[in-house]
Design an enzyme around this catalytic site. Structure first.
Site, PDB file in Angstrom:
ATOM      1  N   ASN A   9      46.640 -47.987  54.445  1.00 18.66           N
ATOM      2  CA  ASN A   9      45.347 -47.604  53.883  1.00 18.66           C
ATOM      3  C   ASN A   9      44.754 -48.844  53.226  1.00 18.66           C
ATOM      4  O   ASN A   9      45.165 -49.246  52.141  1.00 18.66           O
ATOM      5  CB  ASN A   9      45.553 -46.488  52.850  1.00 18.66           C
ATOM      6  CG  ASN A   9      44.259 -46.130  52.125  1.00 18.66           C
ATOM      7  OD1 ASN A   9      43.184 -46.582  52.500  1.00 18.66           O
ATOM      8  ND2 ASN A   9      44.379 -45.322  51.083  1.00 18.66           N
ATOM      9  N   LYS A  11      41.939 -49.237  51.944  1.00 20.48           N
ATOM     10  CA  LYS A  11      40.984 -48.941  50.858  1.00 20.48           C
ATOM     11  C   LYS A  11      39.731 -49.815  51.053  1.00 20.48           C
ATOM     12  O   LYS A  11      39.329 -50.031  52.191  1.00 20.48           O
ATOM     13  CB  LYS A  11      41.659 -49.128  49.492  1.00 20.48           C
ATOM     14  CG  LYS A  11      42.973 -48.334  49.420  1.00 20.48           C
ATOM     15  CD  LYS A  11      43.552 -48.238  48.054  1.00 20.48           C
ATOM     16  CE  LYS A  11      44.845 -47.419  48.108  1.00 20.48           C
ATOM     17  NZ  LYS A  11      45.441 -47.218  46.802  1.00 20.48           N
ATOM     18  N   HIS A  96      42.643 -38.189  49.121  1.00 19.58           N
ATOM     19  CA  HIS A  96      43.289 -39.281  48.388  1.00 19.58           C
ATOM     20  C   HIS A  96      42.929 -39.145  46.903  1.00 19.58           C
ATOM     21  O   HIS A  96      41.800 -38.779  46.573  1.00 19.58           O
ATOM     22  CB  HIS A  96      42.834 -40.638  48.931  1.00 19.58           C
ATOM     23  CG  HIS A  96      43.695 -41.756  48.429  1.00 19.58           C
ATOM     24  ND1 HIS A  96      43.573 -42.260  47.152  1.00 19.58           N
ATOM     25  CD2 HIS A  96      44.714 -42.433  49.004  1.00 19.58           C
ATOM     26  CE1 HIS A  96      44.481 -43.215  46.984  1.00 19.58           C
ATOM     27  NE2 HIS A  96      45.183 -43.337  48.089  1.00 19.58           N
ATOM     28  N   GLU A  98      42.158 -41.202  44.774  1.00 16.62           N
ATOM     29  CA  GLU A  98      41.002 -41.998  44.347  1.00 16.62           C
ATOM     30  C   GLU A  98      39.699 -41.256  44.638  1.00 16.62           C
ATOM     31  O   GLU A  98      38.705 -41.433  43.939  1.00 16.62           O
ATOM     32  CB  GLU A  98      41.042 -43.379  45.034  1.00 16.62           C
ATOM     33  CG  GLU A  98      42.120 -44.247  44.396  1.00 16.62           C
ATOM     34  CD  GLU A  98      42.734 -45.288  45.304  1.00 16.62           C
ATOM     35  OE1 GLU A  98      42.161 -45.606  46.355  1.00 16.62           O
ATOM     36  OE2 GLU A  98      43.830 -45.781  44.951  1.00 16.62           O
ATOM     37  N   GLU A 168      51.708 -38.800  47.113  1.00 14.22           N
ATOM     38  CA  GLU A 168      51.328 -40.022  46.408  1.00 14.22           C
ATOM     39  C   GLU A 168      51.208 -39.728  44.912  1.00 14.22           C
ATOM     40  O   GLU A 168      50.124 -39.320  44.446  1.00 14.22           O
ATOM     41  CB  GLU A 168      49.985 -40.545  46.935  1.00 14.22           C
ATOM     42  CG  GLU A 168      50.020 -40.951  48.393  1.00 14.22           C
ATOM     43  CD  GLU A 168      49.003 -42.050  48.704  1.00 14.22           C
ATOM     44  OE1 GLU A 168      49.360 -42.963  49.444  1.00 14.22           O
ATOM     45  OE2 GLU A 168      47.876 -42.005  48.181  1.00 14.22           O
ATOM     46  N   GLY A 174      49.349 -48.416  43.162  1.00 16.10           N
ATOM     47  CA  GLY A 174      48.820 -49.703  42.722  1.00 16.10           C
ATOM     48  C   GLY A 174      49.408 -50.204  41.416  1.00 16.10           C
ATOM     49  O   GLY A 174      48.880 -51.135  40.815  1.00 16.10           O
ATOM     50  N   SER A 213      53.060 -47.764  45.710  1.00 17.70           N
ATOM     51  CA  SER A 213      53.820 -49.010  45.509  1.00 17.70           C
ATOM     52  C   SER A 213      54.979 -49.180  46.483  1.00 17.70           C
ATOM     53  O   SER A 213      56.050 -49.670  46.107  1.00 17.70           O
ATOM     54  CB  SER A 213      54.312 -49.110  44.056  1.00 17.70           C
ATOM     55  OG  SER A 213      53.205 -49.167  43.168  1.00 17.70           O
TER      56      SER A 213
HETATM   57  P1  13P Z   1      49.669 -48.862  46.846  1.00 12.27           P
HETATM   58  O1  13P Z   1      50.642 -49.027  47.995  1.00 12.27           O
HETATM   59  O2  13P Z   1      48.784 -50.074  46.666  1.00 12.27           O
HETATM   60  O3  13P Z   1      50.355 -48.411  45.606  1.00 12.27           O
HETATM   61  O4  13P Z   1      48.647 -47.694  47.268  1.00 12.27           O
HETATM   62  C1  13P Z   1      49.165 -46.486  47.725  1.00 12.27           C
HETATM   63  C2  13P Z   1      48.062 -45.669  48.265  1.00 12.27           C
HETATM   64  O5  13P Z   1      47.226 -45.186  47.529  1.00 12.27           O
HETATM   65  C3  13P Z   1      48.009 -45.465  49.720  1.00 12.27           C
HETATM   66  O6  13P Z   1      47.075 -44.507  50.071  1.00 12.27           O
END
Ligand code: 13P
Length: 251
Positions: A9, A11, A96, A98, A168, A174, A213
């Site tokens: 992903n 982003k 997601h 976010e 997640e 992150g 992560s």
């Molecule tokens: P990270 O791997 O940067 O922690 O992000 C995970 C994520 O949100 C994947 O959709």
């Protein structure tokens, strides 16, 4: 036997030049891991680039969101599922954290997006996860049940086989701090059992990804868990070497 899926992903990252280098490197270096399905999920403007570069490769691509609108017309800024399918999209991330947090997406909206995706022959990667406060209050499993039940109640039983789940934990995204293997296995097993209570076959075929992560140093222990069927990778999917190492860990 479930085939593991490792999806990157991206982003809101990338540029034409960076994407081309990354995708070409992945095509070249992931070909030997045929036991793993690899997917990249770039921002919308770069989907056509991904489609062209991946045309004759085994790597597939997906989108980071899909509109709740299924028709065409006056919906500025929206992209519908039919458009994604039109040029070969395979996966679409829905729910997601976010987007749940920043765009106030509800469980019901996420469930509807999952259904719209399946109705249009796309595979939704449905993200679920708890906040740190919810985990500390012991609410993890009840939060996840609420999130997944919305989806399970909206899709027809026979549509479940098209769904991918991604656990997640929000506090692990992150932050560099992954959930522990015990925490991950407990949640994944619970999610699979929930699906199993509706349809045994779908539950056995269901891909449940872990995200939060994931990096080369923890990928092997996470990918070795019995109910982990791959990874949804954020930051590490932008670095070819790291993403390849995670694919290798899943192989
Ligand atoms: P990270 O791997 O940067 O922690 O992000 C995970 C994520 O949100 C994947 O959709």
């Amino acid at each position: 036997m479930r085939k593991k899926l490792v999806a990157g992903n991206w982003k809101m990252n990338g540029s034409l030049t960076e994407n081309e280098a990354l995708i070409n490197s992945l095509i070249h270096r992931s070909a030997r891991f045929q036991s793993v399905q690899v997917a990249v999920i770039p921002p919308y403007p770069y989907l056509a680039q991904a489609q062209q570069l991946l045309h004759s490769s085994t790597i597939v691509w997906g989108a980071q969101d899909v509109s709740l609108e299924t028709g065409y017309g006056a919906f500025t800024g929206e992209v519908n599922a039919g458009m994604l399918k039109d040029f070969g999209c395979e996966y679409v991330i829905v729910g997601h954290s976010e987007r749940r947090q920043r765009h106030h997406e509800t469980d019901q909206q996420v469930a509807r997006k999952a259904k719209i995706a399946v109705d249009n022959h796309l595979k939704p990667i449905v993200c679920v996860g708890e906040t740190l406060a919810e985990r500390e209050k012991g609410e993890t499993l009840s939060v996840l049940s609420r999130q997944i039940d919305a989806v399970l109640n909206t899709l027809a039983i026979e549509q479940l086989q098209q769904v991918v789940l991604a656990y997640e934990p929000i506090w692990a995204i992150g932050t560099g701090k992954s959930a522990t293997v015990q925490q991950v296995q407990e949640v994944h097993q619970t999610l699979r059992q929930r699906v199993e209570s509706l349809d045994w076959v779908s539950a056995q075929e269901l891909n449940i990804l872990y995200g939060g992560s994931v990096k080369p140093s923890n990928a092997l222990e996470l990918m070795s868990l019995p109910d982990v069927d791959g990874a949804l990778v954020g930051g590490a999917s932008l670095v070819a070497e790291d993403f390849i190492a995670i694919i290798e860990a899943a192989a």
